[in-house]
Design a protein around this motif. Structure first.
Motif, short mmCIF file in Angstrom:
data_model
loop_
_atom_site.label_atom_id
_atom_site.label_comp_id
_atom_site.label_asym_id
_atom_site.label_seq_id
_atom_site.Cartn_x
_atom_site.Cartn_y
_atom_site.Cartn_z
N GLN A 44 0.91 -1.37 0.04
CA GLN A 44 0.02 0.08 -0.15
C GLN A 44 0.70 1.33 -0.01
O GLN A 44 0.41 2.18 -0.71
CB GLN A 44 -1.13 -0.06 1.32
CG GLN A 44 -2.00 -1.18 1.23
CD GLN A 44 -2.77 -1.04 -0.11
OE1 GLN A 44 -3.24 -0.03 -0.72
NE2 GLN A 44 -3.21 -2.25 -0.47
N ASN A 87 -5.30 -5.28 -5.10
CA ASN A 87 -5.17 -4.84 -3.77
C ASN A 87 -6.49 -4.95 -2.96
O ASN A 87 -6.37 -5.55 -1.76
CB ASN A 87 -5.02 -3.22 -3.79
CG ASN A 87 -3.51 -2.79 -4.25
OD1 ASN A 87 -2.65 -3.77 -4.36
ND2 ASN A 87 -3.55 -1.53 -4.30
N GLU A 118 -6.33 -7.41 0.35
CA GLU A 118 -7.21 -6.98 1.63
C GLU A 118 -7.97 -7.99 2.27
O GLU A 118 -8.23 -7.91 3.29
CB GLU A 118 -7.62 -5.58 1.35
CG GLU A 118 -6.52 -4.61 1.21
CD GLU A 118 -7.11 -3.39 0.87
OE1 GLU A 118 -8.54 -2.94 0.92
OE2 GLU A 118 -6.37 -2.51 0.61
#
Length: 158
Positions: free
Chosen positions: A2, A29, A33
């Protein structure tokens, strides 16, 4: 992962290639997550393929080089979560090797070679961190030992 993507100013980058890359990275991403690592791997591989197409062919040199490094590093982060140091090290090494090849390529415009040098400091730092915990990874050790000074030596007038 990130931290690398958040400090990049790719949001305003021109060109459909970077826009497609941004989309794949964002979806990767999100999967990362949510701990959907197989989906994250697939999306990061897509982003990597898109980033590879930008090398030498994009007006946003820093954006294109950052895209390549981020894609490889996100893949490495995902392999870390899966406990796969061999694959993790391979991606960290690959990012640095590609940047080194760009630096050493006399046919590349100077701006690309200088950009590769700037982004190489990030890939070198990641390799250094990786080797602190996995010193036996041969490819990472080899990539870590690439001579940046020699790669850039031909840039100066003789």
């Amino acid at each position: 992962m990130q931290a690398l993507t958040s400090h990049l100013s790719l949001a305003g980058a021109a060109g459909g290639g970077l826009a497609r890359w941004r989309g794949a990275i964002a979806r990767g991403n999100q999967a990362f997550e949510q701990a959907d690592y197989q989906q994250a791997l697939a999306l990061y591989r897509t982003a990597l393929a898109q980033a590879e197409q930008l090398l030498g062919a994009c007006d946003d040199i820093d954006g294109a080089l950052a895209a390549l490094v981020v894609a490889h590093h996100n893949l490495a982060d995902t392999w870390l979560r899966l406990g796969r140091d061999e694959e993790r090290g391979a991606h960290l090494a690959a990012a640095h090797e590609i940047l080194h090849r760009v630096m050493a390529d006399n046919t590349m415009p100077s701006a690309w070679r200088q950009g590769a040098l700037r982004h190489g400091s990030v890939s070198y730092a990641e390799l250094t961190r990786f080797l602190a915990t996995c010193p036996g990874h041969a490819r990472a050790r080899s990539a870590h030992g690439l001579n940046t000074v020699a790669a850039l030596a031909d840039q100066a007038p003789h």
